[in-house]
Design an enzyme around this catalytic site. Structure first.
Site, PDB file in Angstrom:
ATOM      1  N   GLY A 154       0.830  -1.188   0.000  1.00 54.42           N
ATOM      2  CA  GLY A 154       0.000   0.000   0.000  1.00 54.42           C
ATOM      3  C   GLY A 154       0.868   1.242   0.000  1.00 54.42           C
ATOM      4  CB  CYS A 155       0.318   4.637  -1.387  1.00 54.26           C
ATOM      5  SG  CYS A 155      -1.269   5.026  -0.607  1.00 54.26           S
TER       6      CYS A 155
END
Length: 349
Positions: A154-155
């Site tokens: 995930g970012c």
């Protein structure tokens, strides 16, 4: 669309969102990967280049149109999945039979713990998948050609991992860590219900406790380094369309000095083409200088035993589409930066 002999045929699933648009834009510059299919259940039949605002200045439009996932036919060298969380498990068995690799940027399959999956990604548990998958950070993970699904972080998770990995890998910090991650509005995707008036000219807490990237970060450090940390992870909303800054606050172990931290970060990132390390006194990470690129900026700053480590990325590129392409380059033995040298051209939003 015909694919030339030296090209690999790839598909994008979930192509009408921000990440899908970035994948399509970046892959359009790739010398070896050619997009032959883009899915969108709601936009099926609409020409892709007519829909993407980032394609508005193209001299020649593609004839490619959005299709429903059920229309995916034939074999693909790679499928890039940026479907909403919970969608991929429902179709993964069908899709996996039609491709060598699935590069997945949604949350499903990032974590293996059933209890955490049940809390954050329940659809992963509901639908069985006999193929293998693993969690892949381009800078840290080993290539495993036997794996079908390559899950990208995930970012906010990957930005946080860039701040912590050198410290944890070199056993420099105590187990308790506090991280706050500040993120731009595109991180909420097109379906966000947040009104512009709530975000504009504002800075506020988005999720103080319980964000699903916290167990992902803890899992990633344990998976890659066999080390556990106790992480307090909070997320804040920025008045920006793009960008993430992760700030991690840790306590150095007795006897660890600033030079040890500097050596750890330098040795970790000296040969990583997309991570720029700022040594102390030589600047610090900023969001503005990474937006529109696949670069991450990291820095670590020590006073006594207190360490503050920072990382900035573009959430849609280094935090999603760009790192997926970076992973594909590694898996297909291309230059790691293939298709990722173009900075900020037509980025939207």
């Amino acid at each position: 669309m015909s694919i030339s002999g030296n090209q690999r045929r790839v598909a994008i699933l979930g192509g009408s969102g921000f990440t899908g648009a970035e994948l399509y834009r970046l892959l359009g510059k790739h010398p070896h990967l050619e997009v032959d299919f883009v899915s969108s259940e709601s936009k099926a039949g609409i020409p892709v280049d007519k829909y993407y605002i980032g394609s508005i200045h193209k001299k020649k439009s593609s004839s490619l149109k959005f299709s429903k996932i059920a229309e995916l036919k034939g074999h693909y060298d790679a499928v890039f999945s940026c479907l909403p969380t919970g969608a991929l498990p429902k179709i993964i068995n069908q899709v996996s039979e039609q491709t060598d690799y699935i590069f997945n940027v949604s949350g499903d399959y990032r974590i293996s713990d059933p209890a955490i999956l049940n809390q954050h990604y329940p659809e992963t548990l509901k639908h069985s998948f006999e193929g293998r998958w693993h969690y892949f950070i381009p800078e840290f993970s080993r290539i495993d050609p036997s794996v079908k699904v390559i899950n990208l972080p995930g970012c906010m998770a990957v930005a946080t991992l860039y701040t912590l990995y050198p410290l944890v890998a070199h056993h420099l910090i105590e187990d308790r860590v506090v991280t706050d991650a500040k993120t731009g509005s595109s991180g909420g995707g097109k379906s966000t219900t947040e009104h512009h008036a709530e975000r504009s000219h504002n800075f506020r807490a988005f999720k103080v406790h319980g964000h699903r990237h916290r167990p992902e970060i803890e899992h990633a450090l344990n998976y890659h380094l066999d080390r556990s940390v106790s992480l307090q992870f909070s997320v804040f909303s920025l008045d920006l369309p793009r960008g993430i800054m992760a700030s991690s606050y840790s306590l150095l172990k007795e006897g660890v000095e600033a030079v040890d931290v500097k050596k750890a970060f330098y040795s970790t990132y000296s040969n990583t083409p997309f991570i720029h390390y700022f040594s102390s006194g030589n600047g610090s990470p900023m969001i503005k200088t990474v937006v529109g690129t696949n670069y991450a900026e990291v820095g670590a700053y020590v006073e006594g035993r207190n360490c503050v480590s920072l990382a900035t990325i573009d959430n849609l590129i280094k935090g999603a589409a760009g790192q997926a392409i970076q992973a594909a380059n590694l898996y297909f033995d291309y230059s790691e930066d293939a298709g990722l040298q173009f900075e900020g051209e037509g980025a939207w939003p």
